[in-house]
Design a protein around this motif. Structure first.
Motif, short mmCIF file in Angstrom:
data_model
loop_
_atom_site.label_atom_id
_atom_site.label_comp_id
_atom_site.label_asym_id
_atom_site.label_seq_id
_atom_site.Cartn_x
_atom_site.Cartn_y
_atom_site.Cartn_z
N UNK A 132 -52.26 -3.91 -35.26
CA UNK A 132 -50.91 -3.53 -34.88
C UNK A 132 -50.87 -2.57 -33.72
N UNK A 133 -51.56 -1.44 -33.83
CA UNK A 133 -51.66 -0.53 -32.68
C UNK A 133 -52.52 -1.18 -31.61
N UNK A 134 -53.63 -1.74 -32.02
CA UNK A 134 -54.47 -2.62 -31.21
C UNK A 134 -54.97 -3.73 -32.14
N UNK A 138 -60.04 0.64 -36.07
CA UNK A 138 -60.68 0.90 -37.34
C UNK A 138 -60.40 2.34 -37.77
N UNK A 139 -60.20 2.51 -39.08
CA UNK A 139 -60.21 3.82 -39.71
C UNK A 139 -61.54 3.96 -40.43
N UNK A 140 -61.97 5.19 -40.63
CA UNK A 140 -63.23 5.46 -41.33
C UNK A 140 -62.95 6.30 -42.56
N UNK A 155 -55.43 6.16 -34.07
CA UNK A 155 -53.99 6.20 -33.75
C UNK A 155 -53.17 5.30 -34.66
N UNK A 156 -53.67 5.01 -35.87
CA UNK A 156 -52.95 4.12 -36.78
C UNK A 156 -52.07 4.85 -37.79
N UNK A 161 -45.60 9.05 -39.51
CA UNK A 161 -45.48 7.63 -39.18
C UNK A 161 -46.78 6.97 -38.79
N UNK A 162 -46.68 5.67 -38.60
CA UNK A 162 -47.83 4.91 -38.12
C UNK A 162 -47.89 5.01 -36.60
#
Length: 218
Positions: A132-134, A138-140, A155-156, A161-162
């Protein structure tokens, strides 16, 4: 000293000392990006999340022990401007999401898939692929066996907010769906959130706002 997660460009790092992991957060300009240095307390091995900018600042933070790896959370240029210089100075292995690596000018050594494990010494981090953002953010997740989980969201996800989906309604729905399904649903309120810019938050602080975010569309 108590960790607050409040840092400013040109200021010192803030250090979150956990039982098995030390997390040092620093802000770099010109877009107030956060970079995070993770250090395994058992082995001393280090990993950097987002070599965003100011290579000198990041290399001073890293210190003489160097780093084994750098993870780039997504392809946007403000998150990897110092990556080439940091890798050249340290020889670190590079990681990025499979679907974002092509947008990062520094070659990616390891293409990361959803649910992959990335290790720093004896500490395991689990990747969460968020669209969505890209396409390949990935989140960790560090699921601390001694306490609450710790989540690095790029940046998710931010306080309030998202991440930005640039007016694309479908991308917004995709991002919020992924954040709800892969982050909020399986993780407890106590989960500490470290975003790509600005102050930290906790999932419990943001969870009540999810319906509001979906209704407003950003």
């Amino acid at each position: 000293m108590t960790y607050s997660g409040v840092v400013k460009v040109g200021g010192p790092a803030d250090v979150h000392e956990l039982t098995d992991l030390m997390i040092s957060k620093v802000a770099v300009g010109p877009m107030n990006n956060n970079a995070y240095l993770l250090r395994c307390r058992a082995t001393g091995e280090q990993l950097l999340i987002d070599a965003a900018n100011e290579a000198g600042t990041l290399l001073r933070l890293i210190g003489e022990d160097s780093i084994a790896s750098v993870v780039t959370t997504h392809r946007h240029g403000d998150h990897w401007q110092a990556l080439g210089e940091v890798v050249a100075a340290t020889g670190a292995r590079t990681y990025a999401g499979r679907y974002d690596a092509e947008g990062i000018e520094v070659p990616t050594d390891v293409l990361v898939e959803d649910d992959d494990t990335i290790r720093v010494g004896q500490v395991a981090l689990t990747a969460r692929h968020l669209t969505g953002h890209t396409p390949g953010s990935i989140a960790l997740l560090y699921d601390d066996p001694h306490g609450a989980p710790h989540l690095f969201t790029g940046d998710c996800l931010f306080p309030g907010g998202v991440g930005n989906t640039f007016g694309d309604a479908e991308a917004f729905v995709n991002l919020l769906d992924d954040v709800e399904t892969k982050l909020f649903a399986p993780l407890p309120d106590e989960t500490w959130v470290y975003p790509g810019h600005g102050n930290d938050t906790a999932l419990g602080d943001e969870r009540p706002r999810l319906p509001e975010w979906r209704a407003r569309g950003w």
